[in-house]
Design a protein around this motif. Structure first.
Motif, short mmCIF file in Angstrom:
data_model
loop_
_atom_site.label_atom_id
_atom_site.label_comp_id
_atom_site.label_asym_id
_atom_site.label_seq_id
_atom_site.Cartn_x
_atom_site.Cartn_y
_atom_site.Cartn_z
N GLY A 296 0.79 -1.23 0.00
CA GLY A 296 0.00 0.00 0.00
C GLY A 296 0.82 1.27 0.00
O GLY A 296 0.28 2.35 -0.27
N ALA A 297 2.13 1.17 0.29
CA ALA A 297 2.93 2.39 0.43
C ALA A 297 3.02 3.17 -0.89
O ALA A 297 2.89 4.40 -0.91
N ALA A 298 3.25 2.47 -1.99
CA ALA A 298 3.37 3.16 -3.28
C ALA A 298 2.05 3.83 -3.67
O ALA A 298 2.03 4.96 -4.16
N ARG A 299 0.94 3.15 -3.42
CA ARG A 299 -0.37 3.72 -3.75
C ARG A 299 -0.67 4.92 -2.84
O ARG A 299 -1.22 5.94 -3.30
N LEU A 300 -0.35 4.83 -1.57
CA LEU A 300 -0.59 5.95 -0.66
C LEU A 300 0.29 7.14 -1.04
O LEU A 300 -0.16 8.29 -0.95
N ARG A 301 1.49 6.88 -1.51
CA ARG A 301 2.37 7.98 -1.93
C ARG A 301 1.74 8.72 -3.12
O ARG A 301 1.75 9.96 -3.17
N CYS A 302 1.18 7.99 -4.07
CA CYS A 302 0.51 8.63 -5.20
C CYS A 302 -0.73 9.39 -4.74
O CYS A 302 -1.00 10.50 -5.23
N ALA A 303 -1.49 8.80 -3.82
CA ALA A 303 -2.68 9.48 -3.30
C ALA A 303 -2.30 10.75 -2.57
O ALA A 303 -3.01 11.76 -2.66
N LEU A 304 -1.19 10.72 -1.85
CA LEU A 304 -0.73 11.90 -1.12
C LEU A 304 -0.44 13.05 -2.09
O LEU A 304 -0.70 14.22 -1.78
N GLY A 305 0.05 12.72 -3.28
CA GLY A 305 0.32 13.75 -4.28
C GLY A 305 -0.94 14.39 -4.83
O GLY A 305 -0.89 15.51 -5.37
N LEU A 306 -2.09 13.71 -4.68
CA LEU A 306 -3.36 14.23 -5.19
C LEU A 306 -4.25 14.79 -4.08
O LEU A 306 -5.28 15.41 -4.37
N ALA A 307 -3.91 14.54 -2.83
CA ALA A 307 -4.74 15.02 -1.71
C ALA A 307 -4.61 16.53 -1.57
O ALA A 307 -3.56 17.11 -1.87
#
Length: 342
Positions: free
Chosen positions: A193-204
Motif C-alpha cells: 500500500g505504500a506506493a499507492r498511498l504515496r501517489c494518493a498523497l500527491g493528489l490530496a
C-alpha cells in the motif's frame, strides 16, 4: 429474574442499548430463552443487540465491539470509516479486525482477520453511535492499510477527509498532517500500500469538504486539470463576501460547484444558492455545476467540461496516475458510514 417472558422495554432496561455478549447477560441472570427473544438480533455468534440501527460497515463494526479480544482493534477500511472517512465499499464488505503479533487472527462470519506486523497501541476513538471508546488503527496506519485494499479514489477521499483543517464528525484529534503521512511513508518503503498511498498523497488537498467534492476534482485530474483552488472565498466588486465555492480556477475566473442532494431537498438552501451563484456571475465569474450522475458515471466527460471552461491546455497525466484514477467508484458500492437521521 426468573424465566418470565420479558417485553422489549424490560430487556432495554435490563441490558441497555449497546450490543452485548450472551455469556455476560446470562451471568447477570438472564436465561438462554430470553436471549432468543424476538426483540433481539444476533449480528455475530455470541452477540445480541436491541437497537439494530443499520448495516453500514460502521454499524456492523460496532455490533462486533463486544467480541473484540484484548489487544485487538478495527483496522484497514473499517478503521477509516470509523474515523469518519466517507469511503464507499462493497455492500457485503467484511469488517477488518487486527490482532497483535503472535496471536491468531480472527476467523468469523463477516469478519476479515489481520495480524499486525509489529505491536503498537490502539487509537481509542469516540464515535457518535456508541458511548464506548472504540480501538482502531492510528489514522496514518489505517491509511497505509486501506491503500493496499481500497480502490485508489477511495484512498484519496480518505486522505482528504483526514487532512481536513476542521473535523465536524469526530474529535479533531483524528485529523492528520500531510507531513505525518509523509513521515510514515518514509519509514514504510516496500510495505503493501505504500506506493499507492504515496501517489494518493500527491493528489490530496486540504479544503475538500465532502466526498463528492474530492471526486469532482479527481474527474478534472483524469484529463489534466490541476492546481484548482479549493473552497475559494469570492467577493463582489465592492469587496463584500459572496460565499465559498468548491473549486476555482482563478486565472480564468471559473467556479466549479458540486450540486448535492441538499440543494434539491431544502427550498431555503436552493434559493440561497441561486442568489450566491447569480452574485458570483455579476462579479465576473463563470460557474459550472456538476451532479453525482455525471461525476460518477462519466468522469472523463466532467473533466473535459472543466478543461473547456478554463480554456487551458491539458497537462500530461503520468501513466501510473492515469491508471490509478481509472479505479473509479462502482455503482454497486455503498457508503461505509451510517445513514444520517432525518
Amino acid at each position: 429474574m426468573g424465566n418470565c417472558r420479558r417485553n422489549r422495554a424490560d430487556l432495554l432496561a435490563g441490558l441497555g442499548p449497546e450490543p452485548f455478549l450472551v455469556r455476560d447477560a446470562v451471568a447477570r441472570g438472564f436465561t438462554p430463552r430470553q436471549m432468543r427473544h424476538s426483540a433481539l438480533t444476533a449480528p455475530y455468534s455470541g452477540v445480541r443487540a436491541l437497537a439494530f440501527g443499520g448495516d453500514s460497515l460502521v454499524e456492523r463494526a460496532l455490533q462486533y465491539l463486544p467480541r473484540l479480544r484484548e489487544g485487538e482493534r478495527f483496522s484497514h477500511a473499517t478503521a477509516l470509516a470509523l474515523l469518519g472517512c466517507a469511503i464507499y465499499v462493497e455492500p457485503d464488505a467484511p469488517i477488518d479486525v487486527e490482532s497483535q503479533p503472535g496471536t491468531t487472527p480472527v476467523r468469523a462470519r463477516g469478519v476479515l482477520g489481520h495480524r499486525a506486523a509489529r505491536e503498537s497501541p490502539p487509537f481509542l476513538l469516540s464515535v457518535p453511535e456508541t458511548d464506548q471508546l472504540v480501538p482502531v488503527s492510528p489514522p496514518q496506519t489505517a491509511l497505509l492499510q486501506g491503500s493496499a485494499r481500497l480502490p485508489f479514489t477511495e484512498v484519496v477521499v480518505a486522505l482528504d477527509a483526514l487532512i481536513r483543517e476542521t473535523e465536524a464528525r469526530f474529535d479533531p484529534s483524528v485529523a492528520v498532517r500531510l507531513e505525518d503521512v509523509q513521515a510514515l511513508l518514509d519509514a514504510s518503503s516496500g510495505r503493501r500500500g505504500a506506493a499507492r498511498l504515496r501517489c494518493a498523497l500527491g493528489l490530496a488537498r486540504i479544503g475538500a469538504e465532502s466526498r463528492m467534492e474530492t471526486l469532482t476534482r479527481l474527474a478534472g485530474e483524469r484529463v489534466g486539470v490541476t492546481g484548482l483552488k479549493l473552497q475559494l472565498v469570492v467577493v463582489d466588486r465592492d469587496g463584500r463576501r459572496i460565499g465559498r465555492f468548491d473549486l476555482a480556477d482563478e486565472r480564468s475566473r471559473v467556479l466549479f460547484e458540486y450540486d448535492g442532494e441538499q440543494h434539491r431537498t431544502s427550498r431555503t438552501q436552493y434559493l440561497r444558492d441561486l442568489d450566491r451563484l447569480e452574485r458570483a456571475r455579476d462579479a465576473g465569474w463563470s460557474v459550472r455545476l456538476f451532479h453525482a450522475e455525471e461525476v460518477l458515471a462519466h468522469p472523463d466527460r466532467a473533466g473535459r467540461r472543466m478543461l473547456l471552461a478554463t480554456g487551458r491546455s491539458p497537462r500530461p497525466v503520468p501513466v501510473q496516475i492515469r491508471r490509478l484514477l481509472g479505479e473509479w467508484p462502482s455503482p454497486l458500492t455503498v457508503s461505509a458510514l451510517p445513514r444520517k437521521s432525518k
